[in-house]
Scaffold this motif. Structure first.
Motif, PDB file in Angstrom:
ATOM      1  N   GLN A 122       0.817  -1.207   0.000  1.00  0.00           N
ATOM      2  CA  GLN A 122       0.000   0.000   0.000  1.00  0.00           C
ATOM      3  C   GLN A 122       0.857   1.266   0.000  1.00  0.00           C
ATOM      4  N   LEU A 123       2.021   1.194   0.647  1.00  0.00           N
ATOM      5  CA  LEU A 123       2.836   2.385   0.888  1.00  0.00           C
ATOM      6  C   LEU A 123       3.953   2.591  -0.131  1.00  0.00           C
ATOM      7  N   LEU A 124       4.501   1.491  -0.664  1.00  0.00           N
ATOM      8  CA  LEU A 124       5.721   1.560  -1.466  1.00  0.00           C
ATOM      9  C   LEU A 124       5.492   1.169  -2.915  1.00  0.00           C
ATOM     10  N   SER A 125       6.385   1.624  -3.772  1.00  0.00           N
ATOM     11  CA  SER A 125       6.413   1.191  -5.160  1.00  0.00           C
ATOM     12  C   SER A 125       6.980  -0.219  -5.245  1.00  0.00           C
ATOM     13  N   GLY A 126       6.595  -0.922  -6.289  1.00  0.00           N
ATOM     14  CA  GLY A 126       7.157  -2.254  -6.502  1.00  0.00           C
ATOM     15  C   GLY A 126       8.593  -2.214  -6.977  1.00  0.00           C
ATOM     16  N   ILE A 127       9.061  -1.034  -7.434  1.00  0.00           N
ATOM     17  CA  ILE A 127      10.437  -0.876  -7.900  1.00  0.00           C
ATOM     18  C   ILE A 127      11.077   0.306  -7.175  1.00  0.00           C
ATOM     19  N   GLY A 149      15.404  20.393  -2.775  1.00  0.00           N
ATOM     20  CA  GLY A 149      14.837  20.100  -4.080  1.00  0.00           C
ATOM     21  C   GLY A 149      13.891  18.912  -4.044  1.00  0.00           C
ATOM     22  N   PHE A 150      14.308  17.826  -3.394  1.00  0.00           N
ATOM     23  CA  PHE A 150      13.455  16.644  -3.344  1.00  0.00           C
ATOM     24  C   PHE A 150      12.316  16.804  -2.340  1.00  0.00           C
ATOM     25  N   ASP A 151      12.497  17.633  -1.310  1.00  0.00           N
ATOM     26  CA  ASP A 151      11.373  17.981  -0.433  1.00  0.00           C
ATOM     27  C   ASP A 151      10.292  18.721  -1.217  1.00  0.00           C
ATOM     28  N   THR A 152      10.726  19.601  -2.103  1.00  0.00           N
ATOM     29  CA  THR A 152       9.772  20.379  -2.897  1.00  0.00           C
ATOM     30  C   THR A 152       8.955  19.485  -3.813  1.00  0.00           C
ATOM     31  N   VAL A 153       9.619  18.551  -4.498  1.00  0.00           N
ATOM     32  CA  VAL A 153       8.857  17.665  -5.387  1.00  0.00           C
ATOM     33  C   VAL A 153       8.005  16.696  -4.579  1.00  0.00           C
ATOM     34  N   ALA A 154       8.443  16.337  -3.353  1.00  0.00           N
ATOM     35  CA  ALA A 154       7.622  15.478  -2.491  1.00  0.00           C
ATOM     36  C   ALA A 154       6.333  16.182  -2.096  1.00  0.00           C
ATOM     37  N   ASP A 155       6.407  17.496  -1.910  1.00  0.00           N
ATOM     38  CA  ASP A 155       5.220  18.267  -1.523  1.00  0.00           C
ATOM     39  C   ASP A 155       4.147  18.253  -2.608  1.00  0.00           C
ATOM     40  N   THR A 156       4.553  18.034  -3.842  1.00  0.00           N
ATOM     41  CA  THR A 156       3.589  18.026  -4.948  1.00  0.00           C
ATOM     42  C   THR A 156       3.228  16.610  -5.386  1.00  0.00           C
ATOM     43  N   ALA A 157       3.815  15.596  -4.752  1.00  0.00           N
ATOM     44  CA  ALA A 157       3.534  14.204  -5.117  1.00  0.00           C
ATOM     45  C   ALA A 157       2.132  13.816  -4.657  1.00  0.00           C
ATOM     46  N   SER A 158       1.573  12.818  -5.317  1.00  0.00           N
ATOM     47  CA  SER A 158       0.221  12.381  -4.973  1.00  0.00           C
ATOM     48  C   SER A 158       0.207  11.187  -4.036  1.00  0.00           C
ATOM     49  N   HIS A 159       1.352  10.507  -3.870  1.00  0.00           N
ATOM     50  CA  HIS A 159       1.405   9.319  -3.012  1.00  0.00           C
ATOM     51  C   HIS A 159       2.865   9.056  -2.615  1.00  0.00           C
ATOM     52  N   PRO A 160       3.098   8.551  -1.396  1.00  0.00           N
ATOM     53  CA  PRO A 160       4.485   8.276  -0.965  1.00  0.00           C
ATOM     54  C   PRO A 160       5.223   7.284  -1.843  1.00  0.00           C
ATOM     55  N   ARG A 161       4.492   6.386  -2.518  1.00  0.00           N
ATOM     56  CA  ARG A 161       5.175   5.397  -3.357  1.00  0.00           C
ATOM     57  C   ARG A 161       5.859   6.031  -4.566  1.00  0.00           C
ATOM     58  N   ASP A 162       5.443   7.246  -4.930  1.00  0.00           N
ATOM     59  CA  ASP A 162       6.009   7.901  -6.106  1.00  0.00           C
ATOM     60  C   ASP A 162       7.393   8.488  -5.845  1.00  0.00           C
ATOM     61  N   VAL A 257      -5.463   8.984   1.844  1.00  0.00           N
ATOM     62  CA  VAL A 257      -4.846   9.142   0.531  1.00  0.00           C
ATOM     63  C   VAL A 257      -3.876   7.997   0.258  1.00  0.00           C
ATOM     64  N   VAL A 258      -3.209   7.534   1.302  1.00  0.00           N
ATOM     65  CA  VAL A 258      -2.156   6.533   1.163  1.00  0.00           C
ATOM     66  C   VAL A 258      -2.714   5.120   1.041  1.00  0.00           C
ATOM     67  N   TYR A 259      -3.736   4.788   1.850  1.00  0.00           N
ATOM     68  CA  TYR A 259      -4.221   3.418   1.951  1.00  0.00           C
ATOM     69  C   TYR A 259      -5.632   3.270   1.387  1.00  0.00           C
ATOM     70  N   ASP A 260      -5.916   2.090   0.852  1.00  0.00           N
ATOM     71  CA  ASP A 260      -7.265   1.789   0.393  1.00  0.00           C
ATOM     72  C   ASP A 260      -8.232   1.843   1.571  1.00  0.00           C
ATOM     73  N   GLU A 261      -9.477   2.166   1.285  1.00  0.00           N
ATOM     74  CA  GLU A 261     -10.466   2.345   2.353  1.00  0.00           C
ATOM     75  C   GLU A 261     -10.595   1.115   3.243  1.00  0.00           C
ATOM     76  N   GLY A 262     -10.660  -0.057   2.633  1.00  0.00           N
ATOM     77  CA  GLY A 262     -10.800  -1.279   3.417  1.00  0.00           C
ATOM     78  C   GLY A 262      -9.599  -1.569   4.290  1.00  0.00           C
ATOM     79  N   PHE A 263      -8.456  -1.060   3.882  1.00  0.00           N
ATOM     80  CA  PHE A 263      -7.221  -1.309   4.616  1.00  0.00           C
ATOM     81  C   PHE A 263      -7.181  -0.523   5.924  1.00  0.00           C
TER      82      PHE A 263
END
Length: 280
Positions: A122-127, A149-162, A257-263
């Protein structure tokens, strides 16, 4: 690494593509020497997923899963399920690269398959992904520039796995992306809310260890999620180098946002039995 960078810079004046390939080869050679032989390293591979709608794209370096068949490793296209980690390489890191690398990491996350029945899925990318560079054009405080720089792009990310998992500029420093599965209101300040957390940690650097050493140990930690033998080695080397101990700016994520509703019906399975959050 410094000599290879100087050689590549000389080549760059004559052949830009060749100099880039030389830089990639240097990092691939480093990975080949420090990873267990079963993993294997490939250069300039197209990663393909099970969904034909997602167009495969070239990745500078891939680390193969130990179980990925040898005869498939030589092909131009490799299956996402056979990739243990992927890296984008630049000779010289610049601020303009950060957003580009973030987009590449998100694309790989969308391409990869994960087991959505687990916290990790749920939290991480497969790669897991990483950004590697020999040197930089980031000013007098390159690690600060990398983190901001990477904090800034993290602020605009849609999910932690990205998020990009590892960042290493050989003559500057290393960042690792730390994710905490869940911090319930009871563990935060009064009046707070439950949240999931991510942060880019700037590695503390003991005098005898450099950015590349911290990167290798951090990579062991990332691959160790699925490989107990590397996990054990990562723990031992972390004690020696201090890798994993760092400072970073926290980004809070809404668990919805991070986890599926059932989870989220039983949120406390996101924690260890003793109530501590799971860190990745």
């Amino acid at each position: 690494m410094a000599k290879d960078y100087s050689d590549a810079q000389l080549t760059h004046k004559e052949d830009i593509q060749r100099s880039g390939h030389e830089g990639e080869s240097t990092w691939a050679d480093l990975l080949s020497k420090w990873l267990p032989p079963a993993y294997g390293v490939g250069l300039r591979k197209y990663i393909i997923g099970s969904d034909d709608k997602v167009k495969p794209f070239e990745t500078d370096i891939v680390v193969f899963e130990p179980a990925y068949p040898q005869h498939l490793r030589y092909r131009a296209k490799v299956h996402a399920g056979g990739v243990a980690a992927a890296f984008s390489v630049k000779l010289t890191a610049r601020k303009s690269h950060f957003k580009e690398i973030a987009g590449w990491s998100k694309s790989l996350a969308e391409l990869s398959h994960v087991d959505k029945t687990t916290v990790e899925g749920q939290l991480l990318s497969g790669i897991p992904t990483g950004f590697l560079a020999h040197s930089h054009d980031l000013g007098q405080e390159p690690v600060t520039a990398m983190a901001e720089g990477f904090d800034t792009v993290a602020d605009t990310a849609s999910h932690p796995r990205d998020l990009v998992d590892l960042v290493c500029v050989a003559n500057a420093g290393t960042l690792t992306c730390n994710r905490a599965s869940y911090l319930p209101m009871s563990s935060t300040l009064p009046g707070g809310v439950d949240f999931t957390m991510s942060s880019y940690l700037r590695m503390y650097d003991a005098q005898q260890y450099g950015a590349v050493a911290h990167f290798i140990v951090s990579l062991y930690r990332v691959l160790g999620r699925n490989d107990p033998s590397l996990q054990k080695l990562a723990v031992e080397l972390s004690r020696v180098t201090g890798t994993g101990e760092g400072q970073g700016t926290m980004r809070k994520w809404d668990p919805k946002v991070v986890y599926d509703e059932g989870f989220l019906k039983d949120r406390y399975h996101l924690l260890f039995d003793d109530g501590r959050p799971r860190h990745y």
